[in-house]
Design a protein around this motif. Structure first.
Motif, PDB file in Angstrom:
ATOM      1  N   GLN A   7     -13.795  -0.266 -15.038  1.00  0.00           N
ATOM      2  CA  GLN A   7     -13.944  -1.716 -14.814  1.00  0.00           C
ATOM      3  C   GLN A   7     -13.387  -2.177 -13.471  1.00  0.00           C
ATOM      4  O   GLN A   7     -13.413  -3.364 -13.159  1.00  0.00           O
ATOM      5  CB  GLN A   7     -13.235  -2.469 -15.940  1.00  0.00           C
ATOM      6  N   ILE A   8     -12.839  -1.241 -12.696  1.00  0.00           N
ATOM      7  CA  ILE A   8     -12.180  -1.650 -11.453  1.00  0.00           C
ATOM      8  C   ILE A   8     -13.185  -1.782 -10.322  1.00  0.00           C
ATOM      9  O   ILE A   8     -13.971  -0.864 -10.051  1.00  0.00           O
ATOM     10  CB  ILE A   8     -11.069  -0.636 -11.094  1.00  0.00           C
ATOM     11  N   ASN A   9     -13.158  -2.913  -9.666  1.00  0.00           N
ATOM     12  CA  ASN A   9     -14.071  -3.161  -8.565  1.00  0.00           C
ATOM     13  C   ASN A   9     -13.734  -2.233  -7.397  1.00  0.00           C
ATOM     14  O   ASN A   9     -12.593  -2.151  -6.975  1.00  0.00           O
ATOM     15  CB  ASN A   9     -13.939  -4.630  -8.125  1.00  0.00           C
ATOM     16  N   GLY A  10     -14.757  -1.547  -6.903  1.00  0.00           N
ATOM     17  CA  GLY A  10     -14.538  -0.642  -5.780  1.00  0.00           C
ATOM     18  C   GLY A  10     -14.589   0.817  -6.204  1.00  0.00           C
ATOM     19  O   GLY A  10     -14.895   1.692  -5.411  1.00  0.00           O
ATOM     20  N   LEU A  11     -14.271   1.066  -7.478  1.00  0.00           N
ATOM     21  CA  LEU A  11     -14.345   2.439  -7.979  1.00  0.00           C
ATOM     22  C   LEU A  11     -15.577   2.585  -8.872  1.00  0.00           C
ATOM     23  O   LEU A  11     -15.955   1.647  -9.560  1.00  0.00           O
ATOM     24  CB  LEU A  11     -13.093   2.787  -8.788  1.00  0.00           C
ATOM     25  N   THR A  12     -16.191   3.762  -8.820  1.00  0.00           N
ATOM     26  CA  THR A  12     -17.318   4.019  -9.723  1.00  0.00           C
ATOM     27  C   THR A  12     -17.076   5.349 -10.423  1.00  0.00           C
ATOM     28  O   THR A  12     -16.275   6.155  -9.970  1.00  0.00           O
ATOM     29  CB  THR A  12     -18.653   4.125  -8.951  1.00  0.00           C
ATOM     30  N   ILE A  13     -17.778   5.535 -11.535  1.00  0.00           N
ATOM     31  CA  ILE A  13     -17.734   6.819 -12.233  1.00  0.00           C
ATOM     32  C   ILE A  13     -19.135   7.393 -12.120  1.00  0.00           C
ATOM     33  O   ILE A  13     -20.021   7.052 -12.906  1.00  0.00           O
ATOM     34  CB  ILE A  13     -17.351   6.633 -13.725  1.00  0.00           C
ATOM     35  N   LEU A  29     -15.647   1.453  -2.376  1.00  0.00           N
ATOM     36  CA  LEU A  29     -14.488   0.818  -1.739  1.00  0.00           C
ATOM     37  C   LEU A  29     -14.444   1.164  -0.244  1.00  0.00           C
ATOM     38  O   LEU A  29     -14.198   0.303   0.598  1.00  0.00           O
ATOM     39  CB  LEU A  29     -13.200   1.296  -2.425  1.00  0.00           C
ATOM     40  N   LEU A  30     -14.717   2.402   0.063  1.00  0.00           N
ATOM     41  CA  LEU A  30     -14.680   2.844   1.461  1.00  0.00           C
ATOM     42  C   LEU A  30     -15.703   2.068   2.279  1.00  0.00           C
ATOM     43  O   LEU A  30     -15.419   1.584   3.374  1.00  0.00           O
ATOM     44  CB  LEU A  30     -14.970   4.353   1.538  1.00  0.00           C
ATOM     45  N   LYS A  31     -16.898   1.933   1.696  1.00  0.00           N
ATOM     46  CA  LYS A  31     -17.957   1.246   2.407  1.00  0.00           C
ATOM     47  C   LYS A  31     -17.607  -0.227   2.608  1.00  0.00           C
ATOM     48  O   LYS A  31     -17.812  -0.800   3.669  1.00  0.00           O
ATOM     49  CB  LYS A  31     -19.262   1.380   1.613  1.00  0.00           C
ATOM     50  N   THR A  72     -14.521  -1.753   2.333  1.00  0.00           N
ATOM     51  CA  THR A  72     -13.220  -2.152   2.883  1.00  0.00           C
ATOM     52  C   THR A  72     -12.665  -1.201   3.923  1.00  0.00           C
ATOM     53  O   THR A  72     -11.699  -1.506   4.600  1.00  0.00           O
ATOM     54  CB  THR A  72     -12.167  -2.230   1.756  1.00  0.00           C
ATOM     55  N   GLY A  73     -13.258  -0.007   4.021  1.00  0.00           N
ATOM     56  CA  GLY A  73     -12.706   0.987   4.937  1.00  0.00           C
ATOM     57  C   GLY A  73     -11.531   1.748   4.354  1.00  0.00           C
ATOM     58  O   GLY A  73     -10.958   2.616   5.001  1.00  0.00           O
ATOM     59  N   VAL A  74     -11.171   1.428   3.099  1.00  0.00           N
ATOM     60  CA  VAL A  74     -10.067   2.137   2.455  1.00  0.00           C
ATOM     61  C   VAL A  74     -10.629   3.367   1.731  1.00  0.00           C
ATOM     62  O   VAL A  74     -11.550   3.252   0.923  1.00  0.00           O
ATOM     63  CB  VAL A  74      -9.329   1.204   1.462  1.00  0.00           C
ATOM     64  N   SER A  75     -10.090   4.527   2.054  1.00  0.00           N
ATOM     65  CA  SER A  75     -10.642   5.782   1.542  1.00  0.00           C
ATOM     66  C   SER A  75      -9.859   6.272   0.331  1.00  0.00           C
ATOM     67  O   SER A  75      -8.799   5.743  -0.006  1.00  0.00           O
ATOM     68  CB  SER A  75     -10.584   6.848   2.626  1.00  0.00           C
ATOM     69  N   THR A  76     -10.399   7.317  -0.276  1.00  0.00           N
ATOM     70  CA  THR A  76      -9.708   7.992  -1.373  1.00  0.00           C
ATOM     71  C   THR A  76      -8.316   8.434  -0.944  1.00  0.00           C
ATOM     72  O   THR A  76      -7.344   8.297  -1.683  1.00  0.00           O
ATOM     73  CB  THR A  76     -10.558   9.199  -1.832  1.00  0.00           C
ATOM     74  N   ASN A  77      -8.223   8.981   0.252  1.00  0.00           N
ATOM     75  CA  ASN A  77      -6.913   9.426   0.740  1.00  0.00           C
ATOM     76  C   ASN A  77      -5.930   8.255   0.811  1.00  0.00           C
ATOM     77  O   ASN A  77      -4.755   8.398   0.449  1.00  0.00           O
ATOM     78  CB  ASN A  77      -7.076  10.082   2.113  1.00  0.00           C
ATOM     79  N   ASP A  78      -6.417   7.092   1.259  1.00  0.00           N
ATOM     80  CA  ASP A  78      -5.535   5.923   1.335  1.00  0.00           C
ATOM     81  C   ASP A  78      -5.056   5.498  -0.057  1.00  0.00           C
ATOM     82  O   ASP A  78      -3.896   5.137  -0.232  1.00  0.00           O
ATOM     83  CB  ASP A  78      -6.262   4.736   1.993  1.00  0.00           C
ATOM     84  N   ILE A  79      -5.961   5.542  -1.027  1.00  0.00           N
ATOM     85  CA  ILE A  79      -5.574   5.189  -2.400  1.00  0.00           C
ATOM     86  C   ILE A  79      -4.493   6.152  -2.872  1.00  0.00           C
ATOM     87  O   ILE A  79      -3.468   5.749  -3.437  1.00  0.00           O
ATOM     88  CB  ILE A  79      -6.780   5.269  -3.367  1.00  0.00           C
ATOM     89  N   ALA A  80      -4.724   7.442  -2.603  1.00  0.00           N
ATOM     90  CA  ALA A  80      -3.765   8.463  -3.033  1.00  0.00           C
ATOM     91  C   ALA A  80      -2.388   8.171  -2.455  1.00  0.00           C
ATOM     92  O   ALA A  80      -1.372   8.249  -3.152  1.00  0.00           O
ATOM     93  CB  ALA A  80      -4.249   9.850  -2.606  1.00  0.00           C
ATOM     94  N   LYS A  81      -2.354   7.805  -1.189  1.00  0.00           N
ATOM     95  CA  LYS A  81      -1.063   7.538  -0.542  1.00  0.00           C
ATOM     96  C   LYS A  81      -0.419   6.273  -1.116  1.00  0.00           C
ATOM     97  O   LYS A  81       0.791   6.237  -1.351  1.00  0.00           O
ATOM     98  CB  LYS A  81      -1.242   7.368   0.969  1.00  0.00           C
ATOM     99  N   ALA A  82      -1.248   5.248  -1.327  1.00  0.00           N
ATOM    100  CA  ALA A  82      -0.698   3.977  -1.815  1.00  0.00           C
ATOM    101  C   ALA A  82      -0.097   4.136  -3.214  1.00  0.00           C
ATOM    102  O   ALA A  82       0.890   3.486  -3.557  1.00  0.00           O
ATOM    103  CB  ALA A  82      -1.793   2.909  -1.826  1.00  0.00           C
ATOM    104  N   MET A  83      -0.688   5.003  -4.022  1.00  0.00           N
ATOM    105  CA  MET A  83      -0.186   5.205  -5.391  1.00  0.00           C
ATOM    106  C   MET A  83       1.260   5.695  -5.396  1.00  0.00           C
ATOM    107  O   MET A  83       2.031   5.388  -6.310  1.00  0.00           O
ATOM    108  CB  MET A  83      -1.055   6.235  -6.129  1.00  0.00           C
ATOM    109  N   LEU A  84       1.611   6.456  -4.375  1.00  0.00           N
ATOM    110  CA  LEU A  84       2.940   7.068  -4.345  1.00  0.00           C
ATOM    111  C   LEU A  84       4.037   6.013  -4.364  1.00  0.00           C
ATOM    112  O   LEU A  84       5.124   6.248  -4.881  1.00  0.00           O
ATOM    113  CB  LEU A  84       3.084   7.959  -3.113  1.00  0.00           C
ATOM    114  N   ASP A  85       3.748   4.832  -3.836  1.00  0.00           N
ATOM    115  CA  ASP A  85       4.746   3.761  -3.802  1.00  0.00           C
ATOM    116  C   ASP A  85       5.041   3.176  -5.184  1.00  0.00           C
ATOM    117  O   ASP A  85       5.969   2.393  -5.343  1.00  0.00           O
ATOM    118  CB  ASP A  85       4.281   2.632  -2.871  1.00  0.00           C
ATOM    119  N   TYR A  86       4.213   3.539  -6.159  1.00  0.00           N
ATOM    120  CA  TYR A  86       4.440   3.049  -7.520  1.00  0.00           C
ATOM    121  C   TYR A  86       5.120   4.097  -8.394  1.00  0.00           C
ATOM    122  O   TYR A  86       5.215   3.944  -9.607  1.00  0.00           O
ATOM    123  CB  TYR A  86       3.113   2.635  -8.166  1.00  0.00           C
TER     124      TYR A  86
END
Lengths: 500, 464, 358
Positions: free
Chosen positions: A372-378, A397-399, A401-415
């Motif tokens: 259900q998350i906007n920007g992600l697909t299955i 999401l990449l298309k 916003t320019g935010v890539s899978t790698n960026d998501i991976a990095k951002a998760m670490l802060d949580y």
């Protein structure tokens, strides 16, 4: 707003650059015997600049460093394909019993009855869980298990003088170790494409099935977390041209206790005890990769295998002549095998079944929320439940916003959440491979979903803050490019100043 | 007993039965088995698979305490041959129990794994310091598979298909080497020596091969061990390796890491690759695993591209000068290079490498010298004392370091084992194909009294 | 819906000049005046005849009488010639024609030509979506149909989403000297659809090992022995053959018999008499074309003789990874059909990847 967490940040120098002359954390036992000399030509001439630290200095150093590591014991670790489940503490205690930890592998059989009993018990149990007829515990890791299994396939064909079979078929969603293992065993590899739905393309498979095919290697549930619906037909097609079927058991957690792999039509499989059966991952290992085979392949397994006669256990070398040979100096990673056995016994049949069902429930629950998350697909598995894991894509999401899978991976670490496996399988663009395991609680699954939600939302409003993450870990992003060009791989390389 | 009444496994599940129902409901399923509706139904087991368990934690603890006590680990052991049962300091065991360390996986996200990466880099750096080799793999499974990988690497680099191996070598290492090479069309050529390296024959074989047309040459490398499997320190190794290099052939040496506390390093005598067993650096023998395969080389860009196992390097944080550590050169690895990967190794023995790094830091330069010379003193004392016994020749080969071969003369292997075990001794490793030769290895757990006890027992057995 | 339709009459003539493009206009017209039937006519015919089943009204603005072409398939379309191409037309004429399309406010411009034509069209009409019907020698730009047979589908489903992309044109002179230097020309508005090709990317595989490993496999499996083989153009083969110690032209098709180079940079007129056991090709980066891009010299007749069975495909792993499917566009739908199915792409010493050919 979910809480973030700040990881410890110690500016801890290398242990080699700490301490002072004469400090000694560990002083080995001295012995009251005459001093012996070694031949002059053998006396070490190079300096030996190992650290000189006190015991407390060393303990503090390691404890501080440990605070800058994320493990399963620290927080959620939904690293797809790695099955980062809880590592029971009783296993750690028992593995350190002196009878297990201090026993030499080559002691005479009568002196290692305990060791043999553990190996035997695990072999018998794995046979029941897989439905196969024989098991070797010797391969010390998953890839080693693959190498062993593929060599067994080779030995089988060679023993029948069926020498034309030089090719192994592998789907394009396979783990990278599969083609590497097949190649290491001297096979050619044909990679076949998947269908739109992410399954084996039967037409494609059919087009490569010839008398040159030695075997077919597949992971099931596959790396998309989907169960191959045609697996029985696939196995039959391969058998019909004389090939054998190999199951990569990396995803055994998705079916263990519910499905016996041999029944699908496989001839050989390896398991990853460090995944399905809780061998601690240890920062990269040790693993353990037992191989199970059907009766006709038994005689090709590495020797020895633990056996039992009356009430006595012994090493069975009877297949030494037909065996592919040893794949480990001794008998594999006993310590991990022992932990796996303990875990299996703690669960029993009912527990393993519950474990598997819970792992699948947790994955589907998380999938439901991520969908259900906007920007992600299955992209795959539209109308079926996933098994123990699933793969999302951040292409949209990449298309947008320019935010890539790698960026998501990095951002998760802060949580305080470890990232999923990223950019794998290769057939999904911007892949996020998510495996929560049965160990995680509902709150923990909700947290992972919320983290995805918050990051993707932020990607639309403030993409740069995601692209610059992580902010709260012990270090920010590192200069990996310079390192690859000038690989400083030890302090010795630094000292020698090789790259200037 | 119904399965539900023994649900000890609930400890390991993240959700309770009520939550399960709630979660199922929220995603539109009635029961967990419905999540397998996509699976051909004939494949699904209708009842739990009939294996032992579930056991309570207490039950497991007592069952396995009993099983562990069936092993004769308290016997005085002279077994070695690759692994060695050395004392492990308490701080090391304590530190390795930190869940942050052992429940992490490969440091794919370096930002959240700096501690692990630094520990690995410290391991690499200390083994580099000890061996003189710049690049240390982190890590391979064990010595035997490190030999297999090293042989394949030498053949890849030289594009030739044979390796010369100096015998004596442990039968287990040799067998693994054969598995790693011979199934894919490579050749292993054994060159026999009397306890030590037969340098002469090796050079003759290489010289002959070198006379072939460049494309026809077969020998890529030579492998030998220092000390040899029979414990011997060979002589004039520098000259030997120089000669081999003249013919454009590579050298891998197998070494005892602890011996380097006192011995010259592989870098000093110019070996190309170095392998060894890292278990001796602070891990238990643990029935043969987990062990730690060590592989090192001097920095050479072309070779590094062919180098198996993970590598951690030191760099800086982007936008600052602070040091940081991460896995590098991963294009060599199977998940990127697939078939071109230098090796298929994925999960490895990282935890043992971390353990070895902490052990070396604890020992320090003086500690490793003391440990090494203490083993030399024990081994030489024991060898001399055994030699005093009637009908026993000890050592058979000289000069030796930590391990030595003993000729027990008229005492057969069976008799020796039976008598010694009944006296609480595991009397060293039987040398395959002999009736009375054994490899005796010492440990820092051996005090003088224990060595004397062994000599006394042998003395009595020899009189039986 | 209003569609502009323009044809570069000399498109594809370069094949017959033995050049890798038709940048030299004067030479091309000379060839035609010597009696060469403009090769583009055949493609126009094939492309427009399928519109017989077109189910929507479209108003065509053209530079020629399209019903003349359509006579052969017995139907006609409403059209208006809004610009008359003079004999010996140049790129200036293309530009002038497109200017008229812009004034007519067409929704889409379809052009018959290659990379050169594409640039001319796009720079004149940067905001109007354009689609190229592959007719030139160099067709490396994005925006071309994978095969002319797809035009009906595209028109039927119009409008499609569009995106801005830089077109590519290779400098013909540099290209012939072996330098694949893509020169980005103008930004175009291109429809997005799987039937429309992406721009070629040159995969400068820095890892020489890739080519060496493929060469090792060719040697080990004795793939060159006892066979007569046509080896297609491209840097992939150029580098593999270096490791085989065999000469290979970068852009030409070369002929090898039993492991020896017999004819370099083959002239199509000599094809008919040759014995050919196999054709080796490498897909064009990101586009996935095996035949019909960069190797138009191979005539449909020869392809018919070779068949899918005797086609061997080689690629670097990187290039292969980006290609979901492979394409054949031989200018002859019958031959295209012969090549549909699965083909193994050899990407290393051990590894092949099975790909679908469409």
């Amino acid at each position: 707003m979910i809480h973030k967490r700040t990881q410890a940040k110690w500016e801890e120098p290398l242990i080699l650059n700490k301490g002072g002359a004469g400090r000694r954390a560990y002083i080995p036992e001295s012995v009251n015997l005459p001093k012996e000399t070694i031949p002059d030509e053998w006396i070490r001439k190079s300096p030996l600049e190992l650290p000189q630290v006190s015991e407390l200095e060393l303990v503090r150093h390691v404890v501080r460093l440990s605070q800058m590591i994320h493990g399963v014991d620290v927080g959620p670790y939904p690293l797809g394909s790695c099955t980062m489940k809880y590592n029971p503490k009783i296993n750690e205690r028992i593995a350190r019993f002196p009878g297990f930890a201090d026993m030499h592998p080559q002691a005479p059989e009568q002196s290692i009855q305990g060791t043999l009993e553990v190996f035997f018990w695990l072999q018998e149990t794995l046979k029941k869980l897989t439905g196969f007829d024989a098991v070797t515990i010797q391969p010390p890791g998953g890839a080693s298990g693959e190498f062993t299994g593929v060599l067994v396939i080779k030995a089988y064909h060679e023993a029948r003088n069926d020498t034309k079979r030089d090719t192994i078929i592998i789907p394009d969603s396979a783990h990278g170790t599969n083609p590497a293992s097949a190649a290491m065993a001297g096979f050619k590899v044909i990679e076949i494409p998947s269908t739109e739905d992410g399954y084996v393309d039967l037409e494609a498979l059919k087009s490569v099935l010839t008398e040159n095919i030695a075997g077919f290697m597949i992971t099931n549930p596959n790396t998309l977390g989907l169960f191959e619906p045609n697996i029985q037909e696939i196995c039959k097609m391969v058998h019909d041209v004389g090939g054998l079927n190999y199951l990569d058991g990396a995803n055994f957690n998705g079916i263990v206790g519910v499905i016996k792999p041999a029944k699908m039509g496989f001839d050989v499989m390896h398991m990853n005890l460090h995944k399905t059966f809780t061998g601690p991952h240890g920062g990269g290992g040790p693993g353990s990769g037992p191989v199970a085979v059907s009766e006709k392949l038994r005689k090709y397994l590495p020797v020895p295998i633990a056996a039992k006669k009356d009430q006595t256990f012994y090493w069975d070398f009877s297949n030494k002549k037909t065996s592919i040979g040893k794949v480990h100096g001794y008998n594999g990673n006993f310590g991990i095998a022992l932990r796996a056995l303990l875990y299996i016994l703690r669960n029993g049949g009912p527990g393993l079944r519950k474990t598997c069902e819970t792992a699948v429930l947790n994955a589907n629950y998380l999938l439901h929320h991520v969908r259900q998350i906007n920007g992600l697909t299955i992209p795959k598995g539209k109308n079926v439940p996933c098994k123990h894991e699933f793969v999302a894509s951040a292409s949209k999401l990449l298309k947008e916003t320019g935010v890539s899978t790698n960026d998501i991976a990095k951002a998760m670490l802060d949580y305080g959440v470890h990232s999923p496996t990223v950019y794998f399988p290769l057939i999904i663009k911007e892949a996020l491979m998510i495996e929560p395991t049965e160990s995680e609680s509902k709150q923990s699954l909700d947290l992972i979903a919320d983290v995805f939600k918050e990051i993707t939302k932020l990607a639309y409003s403030d993409p740069d803050s995601v692209k610059n993450s992580p902010h709260l870990t012990s270090t920010g992003r590192l200069d990996e490019v310079t390192l690859a060009k000038k690989p400083v791989l030890s302090q010795l390389i630094e000292k020698k100043d090789i790259f200037s | 007993m119904s399965p539900n009444s023994k649900n000890y496994f609930q400890s390991y599940l993240g959700i309770g039965p009520e939550e399960e129902a709630e979660m199922l409901n929220s995603i539109g399923y009635n029961s967990t088995i419905d999540l397998f509706s996509d699976v051909p139904q004939n494949l699904i087991e209708r009842t739990p698979i009939n294996i032992d368990g579930p056991y309570s934690e207490f039950e497991l603890n007592s069952i396995f305490k009993k099983i562990s006590q069936k092993n004769f680990n308290d016997h005085l052991s002279f077994l070695g041959g690759g692994v060695r049962d050395l004392y492990i300091p308490a701080f090391l065991e304590e530190l390795m129990r930190r869940g942050e360390i052992y429940t992490a996986y490969t440091s794919y996200q370096p930002e959240i794994a700096q501690g692990m990466l630094q520990l690995i880099y410290e391991y690499e750096s200390q083994v580099a310091e000890l061996t003189g080799m710049d690049v240390i793999s982190a890590s391979l499974y064990d010595w035997a598979t490190a030999l297999g990988e090293s042989a394949r690497m030498m053949m890849r680099i030289m594009k030739r298909r044979s390796i010369l191996v100096a015998n004596p070598i442990s039968p287990e290492r040799l067998e693994v080497l054969r598995t790693y090479t011979e199934h894919s069309g490579f050749n292993i050529v054994l060159v026999d020596g009397e306890g030590t390296i037969n340098q002469n024959d090796i050079l003759i074989i290489i010289e002959e091969d070198s006379r072939k047309d460049k494309k026809e040459r077969e020998i890529a490398g030579v492998y030998f061990e220092i000390p040899t499997f029979h414990g011997v320190l060979p002589s004039q190794v520098d000259e030997f390796i120089d000669e081999i290099h003249k013919y454009d052939v590579l050298v891998t040496v197998g070494i005892d890491l602890i011996s380097l506390g006192i011995l010259r390093t592989p870098a000093e005598y110019n070996a190309d690759f170095m392998i060894g067993e890292g278990q001796i650096l602070g891990s238990g023998v643990s029935n043969g695993g987990p062990l730690l395969g060590i592989l090192g080389t001097k920095y050479n860009r072309k070779w590094i591209q062919n180098f198996p196992g993970r590598l951690v390097g030191k760099t800086t944080e982007l936008g600052s000068d602070l040091p940081g550590y991460c896995i590098t050169l991963s294009t060599r690895e199977q998940h990127i290079r697939r078939e071109k990967a230098t090796s298929n190794i994925c999960s490895n023995q990282t935890l043992m490498a971390v353990n070895a790094g902490i052990f070396l830091a604890g020992l320090g330069p003086k500690g490793i010298r003391d440990l090494a010379s203490g083993l030399v003193d024990r081994a030489h004392y024991l060898a001399k004392e055994l030699n005093k016994l009637e009908g026993i020749r000890s050592p058979v080969f000289e000069p030796f370091l930590f391990d030595f071969v003993v000729d027990f003369g008229s005492i057969s292997h069976e008799k020796l084992e039976e008598q010694c075990i009944s006296q609480g001794i595991l009397p060293g490793l039987k040398i395959e194909g002999t009736s009375c030769l054994r490899l005796i290895s010492v440990s820092d757990k051996h005090r003088k009294e224990e060595l004397d006890y062994f000599v006394n027992v042998i003395s009595e057995v020899s009189k039986l | 819906m209003k569609v502009g339709l323009i044809c570069n009459p000399i498109a594809g003539v370069g094949i017959f000049l033995g050049t890798k493009g038709t940048d030299n206009v004067q030479l091309a017209w000379e060839k035609i005046s010597e009696g060469l039937d403009p090769p583009v006519y055949k493609i126009i015919n094939r492309t427009l005849c399928q519109l017989k089943s077109l189910k929507r009204p479209i108003q065509f603005f053209t530079t020629f009488n399209i019903n003349k072409v359509l006579q052969s398939c017995n139907f006609s379309l409403p059209f208006e010639v809004c610009y008359s191409m003079p004999n010996h037309s140049t790129s200036q004429n293309t530009i002038e024609a497109v200017q008229i399309f812009v004034e007519k406010k067409v929704d889409l411009i379809i052009f018959f030509g290659g990379d050169g034509t594409a640039s001319d069209v796009a720079k004149t009409a940067p905001y109007i979506p354009i689609i190229g019907i592959p007719s030139g020698v160099k067709i490396f730009s994005a925006g071309f149909l994978h095969t002319p047979d797809d035009l009906l589908q595209i028109l039927q489903n119009w409008p499609l989403p569009v995106k801005k992309e830089l077109l590519v044109d290779l400098d013909e002179k540099l290209y012939e000297k072996g330098k694949i230097v893509p020169k980005y020309t103008v930004e175009a508005t291109l429809p997005v659809n799987p039937r429309i090709q992406l721009g070629k990317i040159s995969y400068g595989e820095s890892d020489e090992l890739v080519y060496e490993r493929i060469a090792e496999r060719i040697n080990e499996d004795k793939m060159l022995s006892n066979k007569s083989i046509l080896v297609g153009a491209g840097s992939t083969f150029y580098k593999i053959f270096e490791f085989l110690n065999l000469e290979k032209t970068l852009l030409g098709i070369d002929y090898y018999v039993n492991g020896e180079l017999r004819i370099k940079d083959l002239d199509p007129s000599k094809f008919d008499n040759l014995e050919i056991d196999e054709l080796w090709v490498t897909p064009i980066g990101r586009q996935g074309h095996l035949i019909g891009r960069g190797n138009r010299q191979i005539s449909p007749e020869i392809l018919k003789k070779i068949g899918l069975k005797n086609l061997k495909v080689f690629s670097t792993p990187e290039k292969s990874k980006d290609l979901e499917k492979l394409y054949i566009d031989t200018q002859d739908s019958e031959v295209d059909l012969l090549f549909k199915g699965f083909v193994q792409v050899i990407i290393g010493y051990y590894e092949s990847v099975l790909k679908k050919v469409e």
